[in-house]
Design a protein around this motif. Structure first.
Motif, PDB file in Angstrom:
ATOM      1  N   ILE A  48       3.178  34.070   3.382  1.00  0.00           N
ATOM      2  CA  ILE A  48       4.052  32.871   2.969  1.00  0.00           C
ATOM      3  C   ILE A  48       3.961  31.623   4.248  1.00  0.00           C
ATOM      4  O   ILE A  48       3.744  30.508   4.154  1.00  0.00           O
ATOM      5  CB  ILE A  48       5.683  33.258   2.594  1.00  0.00           C
ATOM      6  CG1 ILE A  48       5.737  33.890   1.381  1.00  0.00           C
ATOM      7  CG2 ILE A  48       6.408  31.843   2.674  1.00  0.00           C
ATOM      8  CD1 ILE A  48       7.246  34.561   1.040  1.00  0.00           C
ATOM      9  N   ALA A  49       4.145  32.371   5.389  1.00  0.00           N
ATOM     10  CA  ALA A  49       4.071  31.515   6.687  1.00  0.00           C
ATOM     11  C   ALA A  49       2.460  30.747   6.749  1.00  0.00           C
ATOM     12  O   ALA A  49       2.474  29.601   6.960  1.00  0.00           O
ATOM     13  CB  ALA A  49       4.415  32.580   7.811  1.00  0.00           C
ATOM     14  N   ASP A  51       0.708  30.285   4.220  1.00  0.00           N
ATOM     15  CA  ASP A  51       0.421  29.205   3.163  1.00  0.00           C
ATOM     16  C   ASP A  51       1.331  27.793   3.579  1.00  0.00           C
ATOM     17  O   ASP A  51       0.665  26.738   3.417  1.00  0.00           O
ATOM     18  CB  ASP A  51       1.161  29.800   1.924  1.00  0.00           C
ATOM     19  CG  ASP A  51       0.095  30.705   1.227  1.00  0.00           C
ATOM     20  OD1 ASP A  51      -1.147  30.928   1.401  1.00  0.00           O
ATOM     21  OD2 ASP A  51       0.632  31.494   0.508  1.00  0.00           O
ATOM     22  N   GLU A  52       2.462  27.961   4.093  1.00  0.00           N
ATOM     23  CA  GLU A  52       3.085  26.766   4.669  1.00  0.00           C
ATOM     24  C   GLU A  52       2.367  26.237   5.734  1.00  0.00           C
ATOM     25  O   GLU A  52       2.426  24.802   5.894  1.00  0.00           O
ATOM     26  CB  GLU A  52       4.408  27.295   4.974  1.00  0.00           C
ATOM     27  CG  GLU A  52       5.514  27.641   4.135  1.00  0.00           C
ATOM     28  CD  GLU A  52       6.799  28.302   4.637  1.00  0.00           C
ATOM     29  OE1 GLU A  52       7.661  28.528   3.680  1.00  0.00           O
ATOM     30  OE2 GLU A  52       6.954  28.321   5.883  1.00  0.00           O
ATOM     31  N   ALA A  55      -0.534  24.367   4.528  1.00  0.00           N
ATOM     32  CA  ALA A  55      -0.304  23.021   3.581  1.00  0.00           C
ATOM     33  C   ALA A  55       0.069  22.079   4.476  1.00  0.00           C
ATOM     34  O   ALA A  55      -0.226  20.643   4.269  1.00  0.00           O
ATOM     35  CB  ALA A  55       1.006  23.435   2.973  1.00  0.00           C
ATOM     36  N   ARG A  56       0.389  22.239   5.758  1.00  0.00           N
ATOM     37  CA  ARG A  56       0.571  21.218   6.786  1.00  0.00           C
ATOM     38  C   ARG A  56      -0.669  20.790   7.813  1.00  0.00           C
ATOM     39  O   ARG A  56      -0.486  20.102   8.643  1.00  0.00           O
ATOM     40  CB  ARG A  56       1.805  21.445   7.721  1.00  0.00           C
ATOM     41  CG  ARG A  56       3.202  21.536   6.847  1.00  0.00           C
ATOM     42  CD  ARG A  56       4.215  22.289   7.816  1.00  0.00           C
ATOM     43  NE  ARG A  56       5.365  22.878   6.926  1.00  0.00           N
ATOM     44  CZ  ARG A  56       6.258  23.657   7.315  1.00  0.00           C
ATOM     45  NH1 ARG A  56       6.154  24.063   8.585  1.00  0.00           N
ATOM     46  NH2 ARG A  56       7.173  23.854   6.515  1.00  0.00           N
ATOM     47  N   LYS A 287      15.628  28.112   7.423  1.00  0.00           N
ATOM     48  CA  LYS A 287      14.297  28.429   7.216  1.00  0.00           C
ATOM     49  C   LYS A 287      14.553  29.869   6.679  1.00  0.00           C
ATOM     50  O   LYS A 287      13.864  30.413   5.620  1.00  0.00           O
ATOM     51  CB  LYS A 287      13.473  28.706   8.546  1.00  0.00           C
ATOM     52  CG  LYS A 287      13.173  27.521   9.044  1.00  0.00           C
ATOM     53  CD  LYS A 287      12.249  27.700  10.199  1.00  0.00           C
ATOM     54  CE  LYS A 287      11.575  26.349  10.746  1.00  0.00           C
ATOM     55  NZ  LYS A 287      10.761  26.238  11.946  1.00  0.00           N
ATOM     56  N   SER A 290      15.148  29.187   2.669  1.00  0.00           N
ATOM     57  CA  SER A 290      13.851  28.605   1.963  1.00  0.00           C
ATOM     58  C   SER A 290      13.072  29.925   1.804  1.00  0.00           C
ATOM     59  O   SER A 290      12.316  30.170   0.903  1.00  0.00           O
ATOM     60  CB  SER A 290      13.046  27.538   2.828  1.00  0.00           C
ATOM     61  OG  SER A 290      11.900  27.377   2.599  1.00  0.00           O
ATOM     62  N   LEU A 291      12.995  30.857   2.833  1.00  0.00           N
ATOM     63  CA  LEU A 291      12.005  32.004   2.684  1.00  0.00           C
ATOM     64  C   LEU A 291      12.615  33.004   1.738  1.00  0.00           C
ATOM     65  O   LEU A 291      11.838  33.354   1.113  1.00  0.00           O
ATOM     66  CB  LEU A 291      12.049  32.656   4.046  1.00  0.00           C
ATOM     67  CG  LEU A 291      11.030  34.005   4.191  1.00  0.00           C
ATOM     68  CD1 LEU A 291       9.782  33.923   3.612  1.00  0.00           C
ATOM     69  CD2 LEU A 291      11.221  34.680   5.513  1.00  0.00           C
ATOM     70  N   LYS A 294      11.611  31.927  -1.667  1.00  0.00           N
ATOM     71  CA  LYS A 294      10.018  32.529  -1.939  1.00  0.00           C
ATOM     72  C   LYS A 294       9.790  33.873  -2.225  1.00  0.00           C
ATOM     73  O   LYS A 294       8.843  34.223  -3.176  1.00  0.00           O
ATOM     74  CB  LYS A 294       9.235  31.767  -1.064  1.00  0.00           C
ATOM     75  CG  LYS A 294       9.243  30.415  -0.862  1.00  0.00           C
ATOM     76  CD  LYS A 294       8.255  29.811   0.416  1.00  0.00           C
ATOM     77  CE  LYS A 294       8.499  28.060   0.416  1.00  0.00           C
ATOM     78  NZ  LYS A 294       7.431  27.566   1.320  1.00  0.00           N
ATOM     79  N   TYR A 317       7.007  36.740   9.248  1.00  0.00           N
ATOM     80  CA  TYR A 317       7.054  35.274   8.934  1.00  0.00           C
ATOM     81  C   TYR A 317       7.147  34.348  10.343  1.00  0.00           C
ATOM     82  O   TYR A 317       6.447  33.637  10.563  1.00  0.00           O
ATOM     83  CB  TYR A 317       8.108  35.001   8.109  1.00  0.00           C
ATOM     84  CG  TYR A 317       8.391  33.402   7.871  1.00  0.00           C
ATOM     85  CD1 TYR A 317       7.738  32.819   6.643  1.00  0.00           C
ATOM     86  CD2 TYR A 317       9.183  32.756   8.188  1.00  0.00           C
ATOM     87  CE1 TYR A 317       7.861  31.570   6.427  1.00  0.00           C
ATOM     88  CE2 TYR A 317       9.605  31.407   8.185  1.00  0.00           C
ATOM     89  CZ  TYR A 317       8.840  30.761   7.159  1.00  0.00           C
ATOM     90  OH  TYR A 317       9.081  29.579   6.824  1.00  0.00           O
ATOM     91  N   TYR A 321       4.579  31.918  12.915  1.00  0.00           N
ATOM     92  CA  TYR A 321       4.492  30.749  13.128  1.00  0.00           C
ATOM     93  C   TYR A 321       4.341  30.685  14.682  1.00  0.00           C
ATOM     94  O   TYR A 321       3.840  29.639  15.322  1.00  0.00           O
ATOM     95  CB  TYR A 321       5.898  30.323  12.802  1.00  0.00           C
ATOM     96  CG  TYR A 321       5.948  29.519  11.526  1.00  0.00           C
ATOM     97  CD1 TYR A 321       5.581  28.071  11.528  1.00  0.00           C
ATOM     98  CD2 TYR A 321       6.295  30.112  10.373  1.00  0.00           C
ATOM     99  CE1 TYR A 321       5.791  27.408  10.364  1.00  0.00           C
ATOM    100  CE2 TYR A 321       6.488  29.320   9.016  1.00  0.00           C
ATOM    101  CZ  TYR A 321       5.859  28.082   8.988  1.00  0.00           C
ATOM    102  OH  TYR A 321       5.975  27.450   7.886  1.00  0.00           O
TER     103      TYR A 321
END
Length: 387
Positions: A48-49, A51-52, A55-56, A287, A290-291, A294, A317, A321
Motif C-alpha cells: 500500500i505504501a 503504491d501511494e 502514484a506520487r 494516515k 486512510s490506511l 485500504k 507501511y 515511507y
C-alpha cells in the motif's frame, strides 16, 4: 519493410533502456506456516505504501518502488539464505524482516557483510539491534523486548493478586531475550518469578508447564508465544476448573496468526491480555484512518478491529515511507548510503506516530515504550484495546 521493422524494434528497445528501472525493497516472511497471517499483513502494508509513493512519482526522480518477497517458513537457515539472495538483487535498498526474531538474528552477520540494511518490522528480540554497536546495518520499527517485556511484566503484576508470576518461554533467541529482560526487571516491579518454564516450537501439550505454574502458587501466567503454541496453552487453561484458570498476559506473536480460529470459544473462558504497539480502533491519526480503509478493503473485513495482524500492516507501511525518504536523501540505492541516510532522516508523520527522527547513529529502534498498549482478542477475530 525490413528497414521499417528494424527502426520499430530499435525504438522499443530504446524505450526499454530509458524506462525508469525499479528500486527494490525485499521482504522475507513466514508465508509457508499455515496459521500465520503476519507475512501477508506485512506485505500488504508495504505494498500500500509503495503504491501511494509510486502514484506520487516514485523515488530518485521518477523510479518506481517494487517489492520482492521470499518465504522463510519460520526456519532460520532458510531465512539466512533468503536475506543473502535478496541483498544480491541490483538496486535493492533494504530487506524487511518478519515475525520470527530468530530468523532475523541469524542473518545479522550477513547484513554486516553485505551492507544492505535489514529492518525488522515485527521481530522484537533485543539482539536484532543490540548485537552490533557501531556501523550496524540492523534497524527496527517494531516493539523491542527491552521495554516490551518490561511492560508485559508490569501488566502481569497488575493482573496478579500476589505478584507471583509464572513464565512460559520458547526455547529460541526470542525466548532467551525475554527471559533476560524478565530477570532484570523483576526486582524493580516487585514481581516474583515463581516458575520459569521452557517449551519448543511445535509442542502440542503443555500440562507439565501449566502444572508447574499452579504448584508455584502463581496467580498469573506471562506467556511468550506465537499462535500455534499460544492457542494450545489457552485451550489447556480453559479446560481447567474456573477457579484454577490463571489469567494470561501474552507477547504479541499470537496476533500474527489466526488465533481466534485456533482457540474458538475457549477465548471467552480465559482472561487474556496481549501487548501491541498500535491499534486501528478509534485511531484519529489521518494516515492511520486512510490506511485502515485500504486494508479493510484488501482483507475483506468491515471493522478496524477485525484487521489481520494490524501491527505488521502499519509497521511495514511506515517503514516503506522512511525508506523512500532515505533513498531520496542518499540519491543512491547503495546500501551503505541508505544506512547512513536512515540515521539522518527528517521528521516524518507516519500512521503510528511522528518520527522525529526515526533513527540516529546511537539508536536503530524507531519505536519506544510510549507506543505500548494492551488488547483483548475475541473469538470472531476482533482485537480490541483495553481502556
Amino acid at each position: 519493410m525490413n528497414k521499417i521493422l528494424t527502426v520499430i524494434l530499435l525504438f522499443f528497445a530504446a524505450g526499454t533502456v530509458i524506462a525508469a528501472a525499479p528500486v527494490y525493497i525485499g521482504f522475507d516472511g513466514g508465508y509457508g506456516q499455515k496459521s500465520d497471517t503476519s507475512a501477508k499483513a506485512i506485505e500488504l502494508g508495504a505494498q500500500i505504501a509503495i503504491d501511494e509513493i509510486n502514484a506520487r512519482g516514485g523515488v530518485l526522480g521518477g523510479r518506481p518502488l517494487a517489492l520482492l518477497t521470499m518465504d522463510n517458513q519460520g526456519l532460520t537457515m532458510r531465512g539466512r539464505d533468503n536475506y543473502v539472495s535478496l541483498a544480491k538483487q541490483q538496486d535493492l535498498i533494504a530487506v524487511l524482516g518478519g515475525k520470527h526474531s530468530p530468523v532475523i538474528v541469524e542473518s545479522i552477520p550477513d547484513a554486516q557483510l553485505m551492507k544492505v540494511p535489514y529492518i525488522s518490522v515485527w521481530g522484537s528480540a533485543n539482539q536484532i539491534t543490540d548485537t552490533i554497536t557501531t556501523d550496524s546495518h540492523m534497524f527496527r520499527l517494531s516493539l523491542k523486548d527491552e521495554w516490551g517485556v518490561a511492560a508485559l511484566l508490569a501488566q502481569a503484576v497488575n493482573v496478579s493478586t500476589n505478584r507471583k508470576v509464572c513464565v512460559l518461554l520458547p526455547n529460541t533467541a526470542w525466548g532467551r531475550s525475554g527471559e533476560r529482560v524478565l530477570r532484570e526487571k523483576a526486582l524493580g516491579t516487585k514481581a516474583n518469578l515463581t516458575s520459569v518454564n521452557w517449551y519448543n516450537w511445535g509442542d502440542k501439550e503443555f500440562k507439565t508447564q501449566l502444572d508447574a505454574c499452579t504448584e508455584s502458587g502463581a496467580t498469573v501466567i506471562l506467556m511468550i508465544a506465537n499462535e500455534p503454541e499460544g492457542a494450545q496453552i489457552v485451550k489447556e487453561v480453559a479446560q481447567k476448573p474456573q477457579n484454577q484458570r490463571l489469567p494470561i498476559v501474552a507477547h504479541w506473536g499470537i496476533t500474527g496468526g489466526d488465533f481466534a480460529a485456533l482457540t474458538g470459544n475457549d477465548l471467552n473462558l480465559v482472561d487474556l491480555s496481549v501487548i501491541q504497539t498500535f491499534s486501528f480502533v478509534n485511531n484519529t491519526r489521518p494516515k492511520a484512518i486512510s490506511l485502515s480503509k485500504k486494508v479493510m478493503a484488501a482483507q475483506g473485513v468491515k471493522s478496524p478491529a477485525l484487521i489481520h495482524s494490524p501491527v505488521g500492516v502499519v509497521q511495514a507501511y511506515d517503514t516503506v515511507y522512511l525508506l523512500a525518504e532515505a533513498v531520496n536523501q542518499a540519491k543512491s540505492t547503495q546500501g551503505v548510503r541508505i544506512r547512513n541516510a536512515l540515521e539522518h532522516l527528517s521528521p516524518y508523520d507516519g500512521a503510528i506516530k511522528r518520527y522525529a527522527p526515526a533513527y540516529t547513529a546511537a539508536n536503530h529502534d524507531a519505536l519506544d515504550r510510549r507506543q505500548v498498549l494492551f488488547v483483548r482478542m475475541k473469538p470472531d477475530g476482533a482485537i480490541i484495546p483495553i481502556r
